[in-house]
Design a protein around this motif. Structure first.
Motif, PDB file in Angstrom:
ATOM      1  N   UNK A   1      36.667  25.565  46.000  1.00  0.00           N
ATOM      2  CA  UNK A   1      37.835  26.022  46.757  1.00  0.00           C
ATOM      3  C   UNK A   1      38.604  27.086  45.984  1.00  0.00           C
ATOM      4  N   UNK A   2      38.756  26.892  44.678  1.00  0.00           N
ATOM      5  CA  UNK A   2      39.449  27.885  43.857  1.00  0.00           C
ATOM      6  C   UNK A   2      38.717  29.222  43.916  1.00  0.00           C
ATOM      7  N   UNK A   3      37.394  29.185  43.750  1.00  0.00           N
ATOM      8  CA  UNK A   3      36.619  30.423  43.846  1.00  0.00           C
ATOM      9  C   UNK A   3      36.663  30.989  45.261  1.00  0.00           C
ATOM     10  N   UNK A   4      36.780  30.113  46.252  1.00  0.00           N
ATOM     11  CA  UNK A   4      36.903  30.576  47.628  1.00  0.00           C
ATOM     12  C   UNK A   4      38.202  31.321  47.870  1.00  0.00           C
ATOM     13  N   UNK A   5      39.276  30.884  47.239  1.00  0.00           N
ATOM     14  CA  UNK A   5      40.547  31.601  47.349  1.00  0.00           C
ATOM     15  C   UNK A   5      40.400  33.007  46.781  1.00  0.00           C
TER      16      UNK A   5
END
Length: 246
Positions: free
Chosen positions: A98-102
């Protein structure tokens, strides 16, 4: 809390801060444009501005190469937390994705700026952009979840995956398109699940310039769904033994 912590740690004490989210994919796009567009001349037959074509490959690849290794190493890096209390272990690799998706969605600002620069406006096909992004996230999360367990059991995985990423870069149409591959090799190339997603994103954002990649997208969808089922089954089978395996 894990997502918030990772976001703070990544940009704390950095001079450029969030600008790094744009700088790295921008530099990769410029290098690929020079190599494939300027030197190889692939931009001559491109219906859409070639930098935008490259962006549609760079940004999914940027997410894949960041999120998969991060998720793979996440369980080992958080083993000290797992040894102290119980919680669903899948939260750790999924939080990293999710962090990398942001970061992935922030980086699309480069594509928007490119559209403004070239005066290019996506067509109605853009409605499928969220679907393709969801498919990309499912693929990344599934591979990351699967590798995170393997990395706990076999530390060789941590050395093998970066090497495989280097090879995968050249067989994934990041700086070129699927149509620029000889027709007899296109089906084999489409077995790479990233191919259908990248070509689908190009179709959705570049006004359907090269036609919808039905075969490569269908193969990508099937492989993604199979990977997600197998990854979840494997993770649930060994979740309670992860601490002992480490």
């Amino acid at each position: 809390m894990l997502i918030q912590r990772d976001l703070i740690v990544r940009f704390r004490q950095t001079f450029f801060g969030l600008a790094w989210l744009l700088f790295k994919p921008l530099m990769l796009m410029l290098v690929l444009f020079f190599a494939f567009g300027f030197l190889a001349g692939f931009d001559r037959n491109s219906a859409a501005p070639y930098p935008l074509t490259i962006f549609c490959g760079v940004l999914p690849w940027y997410l894949f190469t960041n999120a998969v290794p991060d998720a793979m190493n996440s369980l080992l890096s958080q083993m000290h937390i797992m040894q102290k209390t119980y919680f669903p272990r899948a939260i750790i690799p999924l939080a990293v994705v999710i962090v990398d998706g942001i970061e992935f969605f922030v980086a699309w600002l480069l594509f928007v700026l490119g559209c403004i620069w070239y005066g290019y406006l996506p067509g109605w096909q853009v409605v499928l952009f969220p679907v393709l992004c969801l498919q990309l996230f499912l693929l990344v999360a599934s591979i990351g979840l699967w590798l995170s367990v393997l990395n706990v059991r076999f530390r060789d995985v941590g050395n093998l995956v970066p090497f495989l990423m280097t090879i995968a870069f050249f067989v994934t149409p990041v700086g070129y398109t699927l149509n620029q591959i000889p027709s007899e090799w296109q089906l084999l190339c489409s077995m790479n699940p990233l191919v259908g997603i990248i070509e689908g994103l190009r179709w959705s954002l570049l006004d359907g310039a090269s036609g919808f990649p039905l075969v490569s997208w269908a193969l990508s969808t099937i492989i993604t769904l199979l990977a997600s089922v197998l990854a979840v089954r494997q993770f649930l089978a060994v979740e309670r033994f992860l601490v002992d395996l480490a």
